[in-house]
Design an enzyme around this catalytic site. Structure first.
Site, short mmCIF file in Angstrom:
data_model
loop_
_atom_site.label_atom_id
_atom_site.label_comp_id
_atom_site.label_asym_id
_atom_site.label_seq_id
_atom_site.Cartn_x
_atom_site.Cartn_y
_atom_site.Cartn_z
N GLN A 153 -5.43 -1.88 -6.95
CA GLN A 153 -6.25 -1.12 -5.77
C GLN A 153 -6.70 0.22 -6.53
OE1 GLN A 153 -3.92 2.10 -2.84
NE2 GLN A 153 -4.33 0.15 -1.72
N ASP B 143 0.73 -1.30 0.02
CA ASP B 143 0.30 -0.27 -0.15
C ASP B 143 0.98 1.31 0.01
OD1 ASP B 143 -2.54 1.29 -0.02
OD2 ASP B 143 -2.17 1.79 2.22
N SER C 238 -7.08 4.77 0.33
CA SER C 238 -7.29 3.85 -0.31
C SER C 238 -8.66 3.30 -0.18
CB SER C 238 -6.43 2.59 0.21
OG SER C 238 -5.15 3.15 0.19
#
Length: 314
Positions: A306, A232, A256
């Site tokens: 993502q 991430d 996110s």
């Protein structure tokens, strides 16, 4: 709370464990910092399917998304037989996490089949869900194999500048992105987005070599959870790089939204891994990013996708 987790919460940089090495810009790095991240993943079991995790005392306003993803995967893994490794996860970031209070992880044992095990995890703070994760585990099986090749012409990680060297000309301008403790050694292959926004060209790729900044035990679950943690870190940068903007240098607000990972082959998080990221689309104040992890031998070990919320001022 376990002793390791308590120590991580009280001392995120590992300073009480002895002298901590500092990069030339004064930021802690190396084994003591890595040990703090490993300790954060050492959840406390408070009931059969309930676990509790903490955040470092020195945290940003919200809990780092990679932390809650890694902790949720640890919680799921602790309810699965040891002969079954995780092969995929799908997660949603529902609310921003509060780093000042513990996070409770509730595991739902969806299914235990002959070959596959499915778990669902909900992370809870202040009585509300902040994150949900579904993960699938599989007994090791042999079968047909193929994989994309690693991009050609990528320089060796040792030949590239360290993160401290990349950050130095921008120290104080890119905020926590350049000043947070460094449990991972990160070497940019392409120019970092805070550089390319000024120098160009705006590349469609964002590539970095990364590895845990120290040694890890031979526990594949830990290596997988650490990869979930670090995946991430630079992924949404591939979206921003295409538009010549960066978090602290421009008026960018983001978070996110969801995160998916597929684990293809065994790897070690303390060996060099190439994270090859790109953004195929951005629209509706959302940006989509894809990432591929290759080990140093060129094996594709993990695929990541993502979507993030990205609001950029005109």
């Amino acid at each position: 709370m376990t002793e390791m987790a308590r120590a991580a919460a009280e001392d995120p940089a590992g300073t009480t464990a002895g002298a901590v090495p500092l990069d030339p810009d004064g930021v802690p790095y190396g084994q003591p910092v890595l040990d703090r991240v490993v300790a954060l993943l050492d959840l406390e079991r408070i009931e059969e399917n309930l676990f509790r995790g903490v955040s470092p005392a020195e945290s940003p306003v919200r809990v780092f998304g990679g932390q809650v993803a890694g902790q949720a995967l640890v919680a799921a893994s602790r309810t699965v037989p040891a002969d079954r490794g995780v092969h995929s996860l799908h997660a949603y970031f529902i609310r921003g996490g509060d780093p000042r209070v513990p996070i409770v992880y509730e595991v739902d044992r969806i299914r235990d089949g002959r070959s596959f095990t499915t778990r669902r995890v909900v992370a809870i703070q202040h009585g509300k869900a902040i994150f949900s994760l579904s993960a699938s585990f599989q007994v090791r099986e042999d079968g047909i194999e193929h994989a994309d090749e690693m991009p050609a012409g990528v320089p060796e990680p040792e030949s590239l500048p360290t993160l401290a060297e990349r950050v130095a000309p921008y120290r104080g301008r890119i905020g926590i992105h350049g000043q947070a403790p460094r449990p991972f050694d990160i070497r940019y292959v392409t120019d970092p987005p805070w550089v390319s926004r000024e120098t160009g060209p705006r590349t469609a790729d964002n590539r970095v070599w990364m590895r845990a900044h120290g040694q890890l035990p031979d526990d594949q679950v830990l290596h997988v959870c650490l990869l979930a943690y670090v995946s991430d870190l630079t992924l949404l940068d591939s979206v921003l790089a295409r538009h010549g903007v960066y978090w602290s240098l421009d008026e960018v607000a983001g978070a996110s939204l969801d995160h998916a990972m597929w684990f293809h082959r065994p790897f070690r998080a303390d060996d060099w891994l190439l994270y090859d990221c790109a953004s195929p689309s951005a629209s509706g104040a959302r940006g989509l990013a894809t990432g591929r992890f290759f080990d140093r031998s060129g094996n594709l070990v993990c695929t990541v996708v993502q979507e993030g919320l990205l609001r950029v001022a005109e």
